[in-house]
Enzyme design. Structure first.
Site, PDB file in Angstrom:
ATOM      1  N   HIS A  31       0.817  -1.215   0.000  1.00 44.02           N
ATOM      2  CA  HIS A  31       0.000   0.000   0.000  1.00 44.02           C
ATOM      3  C   HIS A  31       0.854   1.270   0.000  1.00 44.02           C
ATOM      4  O   HIS A  31       0.657   2.166  -0.811  1.00 44.02           O
ATOM      5  CB  HIS A  31      -0.939   0.002   1.208  1.00 44.02           C
ATOM      6  CG  HIS A  31      -1.846   1.190   1.275  1.00 44.02           C
ATOM      7  ND1 HIS A  31      -1.441   2.417   1.760  1.00 44.02           N
ATOM      8  CD2 HIS A  31      -3.133   1.342   0.899  1.00 44.02           C
ATOM      9  CE1 HIS A  31      -2.439   3.271   1.684  1.00 44.02           C
ATOM     10  NE2 HIS A  31      -3.489   2.640   1.167  1.00 44.02           N
ATOM     11  N   ASP A  32       1.804   1.335   0.923  1.00 44.11           N
ATOM     12  CA  ASP A  32       2.670   2.516   0.998  1.00 44.11           C
ATOM     13  C   ASP A  32       3.965   2.302   0.208  1.00 44.11           C
ATOM     14  O   ASP A  32       4.821   3.189   0.204  1.00 44.11           O
ATOM     15  CB  ASP A  32       3.063   2.808   2.462  1.00 44.11           C
ATOM     16  CG  ASP A  32       1.878   3.283   3.306  1.00 44.11           C
ATOM     17  OD1 ASP A  32       0.747   3.332   2.787  1.00 44.11           O
ATOM     18  OD2 ASP A  32       2.096   3.595   4.498  1.00 44.11           O
TER      19      ASP A  32
END
Ligand SMILES: *[C@@H]1O[C@H](CO)[C@@H](O)[C@H](O)[C@H]1NC(C)=O
Ligand SMILES: *[C@@H]1O[C@H](CO)[C@@H](O)[C@H](O)[C@H]1NC(C)=O
Ligand SMILES: *[C@@H]1O[C@H](CO)[C@@H](O)[C@H](O)[C@H]1NC(C)=O
Ligand SMILES: *[C@@H]1O[C@H](CO)[C@@H](O)[C@H](O)[C@H]1NC(C)=O
Ligand SMILES: *[C@@H]1O[C@H](CO)[C@@H](O)[C@H](O)[C@H]1NC(C)=O
Ligand SMILES: *[C@@H]1O[C@H](CO)[C@@H](O)[C@H](O)[C@H]1NC(C)=O
Length: 380
Positions: A221-222
């Site tokens: 996600h990051d």
């Protein structure tokens, strides 16, 4: 949704912004995924207890592991994901059901996302059923493991580790969002942290239905699929050799919540792994059309469960994984690439979680799903 790291430095918040910059390289939190780690904050206090195993028609344990936000093409271009595919069945027509992230998670356990088109603090009323109700009706144990969730059944919107980074988010913890699970202490205790995971695996105490959410770095996600691939090498690859995790009758689904590019249909890399897959199917591909609802229908088909009366019984979206359907005699819909529904639509569905197009929670629709059982209606 992808987070854009702003380089605009705003006086007093410089420090907190800086701490949210993800590291470039994966660092293992412990020597092995079966070790506890101080990185996981809340040490384990107990081993999970389960009802006796209920054999399924094709598998006895289903473990799904969710990564984040990548197009099929991006994941399959990475060597880690290609190598893993040599040990399983690569699903080449598997789709997320909408954008952004949270509605996909909600859909995977409740059979609908109720119009949600955001990543928001959401509570779904306690009379809305989930897969947990169907599993418990048949005495099948379940649990979920959330990396960097500090305490079992944690209700918070997110959790920031002592190092200042926010690793855990509620929006990726589907069952806590449903009050029938999150607000029930007995059930909430089955939403467990990764130190509990270590203890449960070492005690050979894993449940029969398991949802795994890695943290915001490890799920891509990051970060990106390469980073998540390094996490898979640390976490999943050795566990595939651990009979307490991957027993001869275990089915594992490695998938993503949604693709990264909203302008194309929502195809994601999904791979079936585990002892339940016959060796002659290793390294093969399956182009049957699947969606996140297929995880519900496949589980229903395997254990002869009731259904939720939502998209889990929608014949367009609920194909059962073919190697399972072939053994149970279940008939899939035969849709081909040319006539798939658009699953990249956002905000166009009326529902209780769509503030722009409100409609109340619909009662379940009576119907027969892949499990053959009736529709489950919660009390009240
Ligand atoms: C175990 O109990 C301690 C003390 O109550 C708590 O701080 C810790 O977070 C608990 N661990 C988990 C995984 O919930
Ligand atoms: C965590 O939650 C706080 C509010 O509780 C919010 O301000 C912050 O943006 C959230 N961070 C993430 C990464 O979700
Ligand atoms: C909470 O969950 C337990 C275990 O599933 C169940 O027996 C109990 O009825 C639930 N309580 C409520 C108030 O729903
Ligand atoms: C969804 O994907 C299709 C291609 O499959 C594309 O034509 C359409 O514009 C996309 N829709 C949105 C809302 O981006
Ligand atoms: C079943 O799914 C298709 C494709 O998304 C959708 O068009 C249709 O409305 C759904 N049917 C029901 C009853 O929700
Ligand atoms: C859930 O309960 C509320 C009130 O307690 C009721 O108004 C609503 O119709 C119920 N919803 C469903 C889908 O059963």
């Amino acid at each position: 949704m992808h987070i854009k790291y702003s380089l605009i430095l705003l006086g007093g918040v410089v420090g907190s912004l800086a701490t949210q910059i993800p590291p470039k390289h994966f660092t293992a939190p412990a020597a092995a995924p079966t070790d506890q780690s101080s990185f996981y904050v809340g040490g384990s206090n107990d081993t999970i207890t389960n009802t006796p195993y209920v054999p399924g028609k094709v598998f006895d344990r289903f473990i799904q592991i969710w990564l984040e936000n990548a197009n099929f093409a991006t994941a399959i271009a990475d060597p880690v994901y290609r190598k893993l595919a040599s040990k399983g069945i690569l699903l080449t027509s598997y789709y997320g059901v909408t954008h952004p992230s949270e509605p996909n998670y909600i859909a995977s356990v409740g059979g609908d996302f109720f119009g949600l088109a955001a990543d928001s603090l959401t509570y779904i009323p306690s009379n809305i059923s989930t897969i947990v109700d169907l599993l418990e009706l048949k005495g099948i144990s379940w649990s979920s493991y959330l990396e960097n969730m500090p305490t079992d059944g944690y209700q918070g919107f997110n959790y920031t580790n002592p190092d200042g980074y926010t690793y855990y988010v509620r929006k990726h913890n589907p069952l806590v969002i449903y009050n029938s699970v999150g607000m029930n202490a007995t059930r909430g205790a089955r939403l467990r942290n990764f130190n509990d995971f270590a203890v449960d695996v070492n005690s050979n105490a894993l449940s029969q239905w398991i949802f795994v959410t890695p943290n915001l770095l490890d799920d891509a996600h990051d970060t990106n699929v390469k980073y998540a691939g390094d996490w898979l090498d640390y976490w999943l690859v050795p566990l595939l050799q651990d009979p307490n995790f991957n027993s001869p009758n275990t089915l594992i689904l490695l998938t993503f919540d949604e693709n990264g590019d909203y302008s194309i249909n929502n195809q994601i890399y999904s791979l079936l792994l585990g002892g339940a897959i016959p060796q002659n199917l290793w390294g093969t591909t399956d182009d049957t059309f699947y969606s996140h609802y297929s995880t519900l229908s496949t589980v229903q088909n395997n254990w002869g469960l009731d259904n939720l009366g939502r998209q889990d019984i929608n014949k367009t979206l609920n194909n059962v994984f073919a190697f399972v359907a072939d053994k149970t005699g279940y008939q899939n819909n035969g849709l081909t690439t040319e006539n798939l529904p658009p699953l990249n639509l956002t905000g166009t569905y009326p529902g209780p979680l769509n503030p722009n197009d409100y409609a109340p929670y619909p009662p379940p629709t009576n119907g027969i799903g892949a499990g053959g059982g009736p529709t489950y209606f919660p009390p009240n």
